[in-house]
Design an enzyme around this catalytic site. Sequence first.
Site, PDB file in Angstrom:
ATOM      1  N   LYS A 273     -13.298 -10.644 -10.821  1.00  0.00           N
ATOM      2  CA  LYS A 273     -14.029 -10.586 -10.209  1.00  0.00           C
ATOM      3  C   LYS A 273     -15.058  -9.093 -10.143  1.00  0.00           C
ATOM      4  CE  LYS A 273     -12.418  -9.075  -5.223  1.00  0.00           C
ATOM      5  NZ  LYS A 273     -12.506  -9.402  -4.636  1.00  0.00           N
TER       6      LYS A 273
ATOM      7  N   LYS B 155     -16.323  -3.153  -6.565  1.00  0.00           N
ATOM      8  CA  LYS B 155     -16.673  -1.723  -6.794  1.00  0.00           C
ATOM      9  C   LYS B 155     -15.536  -0.435  -7.793  1.00  0.00           C
ATOM     10  CE  LYS B 155     -14.838  -0.204  -1.919  1.00  0.00           C
ATOM     11  NZ  LYS B 155     -15.322  -1.934  -1.511  1.00  0.00           N
TER      12      LYS B 155
ATOM     13  N   LYS C 231       0.341  -1.312   0.102  1.00  0.00           N
ATOM     14  CA  LYS C 231      -0.201   0.123   0.099  1.00  0.00           C
ATOM     15  C   LYS C 231       0.822   1.252  -0.135  1.00  0.00           C
ATOM     16  CE  LYS C 231      -5.023  -1.907   1.859  1.00  0.00           C
ATOM     17  NZ  LYS C 231      -5.587  -1.326   3.027  1.00  0.00           N
TER      18      LYS C 231
END
Length: 343
Positions: free
Chosen positions: A207, A210, A119
């Site tokens: 998949k 969002k 991240k």
Amino acid sequence: MTKPVILTGLRANNDLTLGNYFGGMLPIIDMAKTRSGDYQINMFIPDLHSFTTPIDHSALYEQILQTAKLFVAAGLPIEDENIHLYRQSYVPAHSELTWILDCFTGVGQMSRMTQFKDKSTGKDDVSVGLFNYPVLMAADILLYSATYVPVGDDQTQHLEFTRDIAERMNTRFGELFVVPEPVKKQHEFFGNDQGLRVMDLADPTKKMSKSARSEKGVIFLSDDPALAAKKVMSATTDDKAFVAYDPLEQPGISNLLQISALLAGDTLEATIERNAGQTRYGEFKAEVAKHVSDFLTSFQANLADVNEADILQKLEQSEMKMNNQANKTLYKVQQAVGLRPKA
Ligand code: AMP
């Protein structure tokens, strides 16, 4: 005798997809319902974790309540006394224990956390909170002596860290913490059924997510039911003109069979059998589209019916109980490190 504790964080946001609903929310709710007799179920909203990366703070408070509402609309039984629903930041012991554990955690160990590396690499506004968040997660678990914590792959290393810091503190200061079960045992306990994947309608090899580039293939729980039905009608299929379950050769049709089974509460096998040999994709899609729009209509009605006052009452009750439990653990730790007088 106190019951063993199962702890899980309810991560949610306002644009959940059908994939989140079936792959994330329902398994947690089912677990809580089926285990609540024999276990204490701690379901907390990790609000302090929600801004380890930058967010819109003006929306945060409402989003936290919305998370609770979504889970209740999806069937979380808040009247169950064994299920505790609470906001992390309303139990200050989480932050307090985090600080203490921080001071027993090496920078080197934290730097090896792969999620942090993933991240933070290439970003220049990385916060100390993001670096530190596994320690907060350890505090979330250890305060309640939780033994079972469902962990996805991205959390495996953090659970191992939790076990490590608990063991190290216990070795140094005497029995302070219950050490949660190792990852393998967690998987045995919760079942390894991580296989469910609702796929994107427009690109069924991906998949449903969002963060997809286009919303055409993604059904959001907040979608207008008629719009969602249209998305199903324009789902990508194939030119075989034969309904069969074959995720490699017919990913689109297979995904629609899966969605249909989930929405009808049927097994995949029964759904496959019922539709086998159907040659008109339009008719098959129309049936799935109807399931989707009926489901959304009913879910959205449930959500509108969720009484905010009931939720606030449940949160406050649980937070009072959780403060009691957490403060007991915290006090033992404070005594051990010399912040409070020894008993
Ligand atoms: P995410 O929004 O990707 O962080 O996922 C939150 C939860 O929803 C996780 O438990 C995921 O496994 C589940 N989930 C997300 N997308 C899907 C999907 N398309 N199919 C099944 N489960 C999903």
